[in-house]
Enzyme design. Structure first.
Site, PDB file in Angstrom:
ATOM      1  N   HIS A  16       0.254  -1.543  -0.038  1.00 43.15           N
ATOM      2  CA  HIS A  16       0.013   0.082  -0.074  1.00 43.15           C
ATOM      3  C   HIS A  16       0.708   1.627  -0.491  1.00 43.15           C
ATOM      4  O   HIS A  16       1.244   1.452   1.254  1.00 43.15           O
ATOM      5  CB  HIS A  16      -0.901   0.307   1.393  1.00 43.15           C
ATOM      6  N   HIS A  18       1.337   5.057  -2.160  1.00 40.98           N
ATOM      7  CA  HIS A  18       0.341   5.786  -3.595  1.00 40.98           C
ATOM      8  C   HIS A  18       1.928   6.359  -4.193  1.00 40.98           C
ATOM      9  O   HIS A  18       2.278   7.137  -3.727  1.00 40.98           O
ATOM     10  CB  HIS A  18      -0.646   7.173  -3.158  1.00 40.98           C
ATOM     11  N   HIS A 200     -10.209   1.331  -0.590  1.00 42.33           N
ATOM     12  CA  HIS A 200      -9.259   1.838   1.000  1.00 42.33           C
ATOM     13  C   HIS A 200     -10.456   2.028   2.121  1.00 42.33           C
ATOM     14  O   HIS A 200     -11.399   2.641   1.531  1.00 42.33           O
ATOM     15  CB  HIS A 200      -9.209   3.894   0.775  1.00 42.33           C
ATOM     16  N   GLU A 203     -10.738   3.598   7.779  1.00 44.38           N
ATOM     17  CA  GLU A 203      -9.725   4.829   7.857  1.00 44.38           C
ATOM     18  C   GLU A 203     -10.183   6.212   8.225  1.00 44.38           C
ATOM     19  O   GLU A 203      -9.991   6.461   9.508  1.00 44.38           O
ATOM     20  CB  GLU A 203      -8.611   4.804   6.431  1.00 44.38           C
ATOM     21  N   HIS A 224      -5.745  -0.021   4.398  1.00 39.68           N
ATOM     22  CA  HIS A 224      -5.558   0.481   6.066  1.00 39.68           C
ATOM     23  C   HIS A 224      -6.908  -0.630   7.325  1.00 39.68           C
ATOM     24  O   HIS A 224      -6.396  -0.974   7.471  1.00 39.68           O
ATOM     25  CB  HIS A 224      -6.298   1.689   6.072  1.00 39.68           C
ATOM     26  N   ASP A 281       1.888   4.190   3.097  1.00 40.00           N
ATOM     27  CA  ASP A 281       1.004   4.663   2.766  1.00 40.00           C
ATOM     28  C   ASP A 281       2.023   5.882   1.723  1.00 40.00           C
ATOM     29  O   ASP A 281       1.192   6.063   0.315  1.00 40.00           O
ATOM     30  CB  ASP A 281      -0.095   5.491   3.698  1.00 40.00           C
TER      31      ASP A 281
HETATM   32  N1  ADE Z   1      -4.426   8.848  -1.344  1.00 40.81           N
HETATM   33  C1  ADE Z   1      -3.837   8.664  -0.745  1.00 40.81           C
HETATM   34  N2  ADE Z   1      -3.630   8.508   0.539  1.00 40.81           N
HETATM   35  C2  ADE Z   1      -4.210   8.115   1.516  1.00 40.81           C
HETATM   36  C3  ADE Z   1      -5.139   7.700   2.036  1.00 40.81           C
HETATM   37  N3  ADE Z   1      -3.934   7.537   2.695  1.00 40.81           N
HETATM   38  N4  ADE Z   1      -6.532   7.450   2.187  1.00 40.81           N
HETATM   39  C4  ADE Z   1      -7.120   7.371   1.115  1.00 40.81           C
HETATM   40  N5  ADE Z   1      -7.068   8.439  -0.506  1.00 40.81           N
HETATM   41  C5  ADE Z   1      -5.452   8.626  -0.183  1.00 40.81           C
HETATM   42 ZN    ZN Z   2      -3.782   5.314   0.442  1.00 40.77          ZN
END
Ligand code: ADE
Ligand code: ZN
Length: 338
Positions: A16, A18, A200, A203, A224, A281
């Site tokens: 996970h 981005h 996601h 969270e 998450h 993340d």
């Molecule tokens: N995009 C980048 N980080 C994110 C996160 N923690 N939760 C949702 N979308 C995201």
């Molecule tokens: Zn994320």
């Protein structure tokens, strides 16, 4: 307690992270200079989130400068390559990176061109650093469902081509303000095409968002999933069904999904036998590495080599990439002497 160097030397997996939260500050600065984009200075303040943000939306604002420079094939290729380099330095042998290609089309790139550029960077990195890599395309909660369907079709098309390393579909962005159900069709398309799905959830929103991800969107993993523990029945189901929770401890504290590292449910879940993995993340908004995340867990909860090995095994078993490659890596991970 394990020190950082011991952890770095262990083979690890990251499920996970981005792409558009991992642009190195210096790279962003250089790209902005080249493309004559005005970025605010000091850039660090606008790209790195504080240890506690107001909420997820506040955290996500740090993506803006990174997206501003991710609008050319060259930039996408470079940033993807640099992520693989970072993985290698971190001892990550298997990495899945995700991003929303529809956010990289402001200067006229097609979504196909975006996916192809990221693939070139990933492949060059994989060849130079020996990391097994894949890309997951993100639908975004606040966007129209038909755009999500387009992203799903894009992902399926590229997965079927096999050359661009697309291995799955995700749903990201602000779950506190936008439900997942409107994106049901996109996830149905993926399911019909046998394209793996993660969402996601749990969270910024509570357990109901995890139920929605599983029941409405057919998620196979949860991004998450920290707040799953608020509902014992749901946690039992996640355990029973072997759904992996892609936890990101430092980020989860930054976005207030968890009150503190001490209160983070990862250790509790692990002890129950729930499948959890450890990811960053983001490596810029959250200035961390997978090794550092394990070091924090070691200090907080006494995690040792066995925890790294078991969570890496979970990640490889639940990975979306090529099964044979994951099996070979798993053999290597299981050879680690505890
Ligand atoms: N995009 C980048 N980080 C994110 C996160 N923690 N939760 C949702 N979308 C995201
Ligand atoms: Zn994320």
């Amino acid at each position: 307690m394990m020190d950082l160097e011991t952890i770095r030397a262990l083979p690890k997996a990251e499920l996970h992270v981005h792409l558009d939260t991992c642009v190195r500050v210096e790279t962003a600065r250089e790209l902005a200079r080249k493309y004559e984009i005005d970025l605010p200075e000091p850039l660090e303040i606008f790209m790195i989130a504080p240890p506690r943000c107001a909420d997820l939306a506040d955290f996500l604002r740090r993506v803006d400068p990174q997206l501003a420079v991710l609008q050319t094939e060259e930039a996408l290729e470079r940033v993807a390559y640099e992520l693989v380099e970072s993985w290698a330095h971190d001892g990550v042998v298997y990495g899945e990176v995700r991003y929303a290609p529809q956010l990289c089309t402001r200067e006229g790139l097609s979504m196909d061109a975006v996916v192809e550029a990221v693939a070139r960077g990933l492949k060059a990195g994989a060849a130079d650093f020996g990391v097994t890599v894949g890309q997951i395309l993100c639908c975004l909660r606040h966007e129209p469902p038909d755009l999500s369907e387009e992203v799903a079709r894009l992902a399926i098309r590229h997965r079927d081509r096999g050359e661009t390393l697309v291995i799955g579909l995700d749903l990201a962005a602000d779950e506190a303000r936008y439900p997942g159900a409107p994106h049901r069709k996109a996830f149905e398309l993926a399911r019909e095409a046998d394209l793996p799905r993660t969402v996601h959830a749990g969270e910024a929103a509570g357990p109901e968002s995890v139920r929605e991800a599983l029941d409405v969107l057919g998620a196979m993993r949860i991004g998450h999933g920290v707040r799953t523990v608020e509902d014992p029945d749901l946690l039992a189901r996640v355990h029973r069904e072997g759904v992996l929770l892609e936890m990101c401890p430092t980020s989860n504290v930054q976005t207030r999904a968890a009150e503190s590292l001490e209160a983070h449910p990862i250790d509790y879940c692990y002890r129950l036998g729930v499948k959890v993995s450890v990811s960053t993340d983001s490596r810029t908004i959250t200035p961390t590495t997978v090794s550092r995340e394990y070091a924090l867990l070691s200090r907080q909860f006494g995690w040792g080599v066995e925890h790294v090995r078991t969570t890496t095994r979970y990640a490889l078993e639940s990975g979306f990439g090529d099964a044979e490659a994951r099996r070979a890596l798993l053999d290597r991970v299981m050879q680690v002497v505890v």
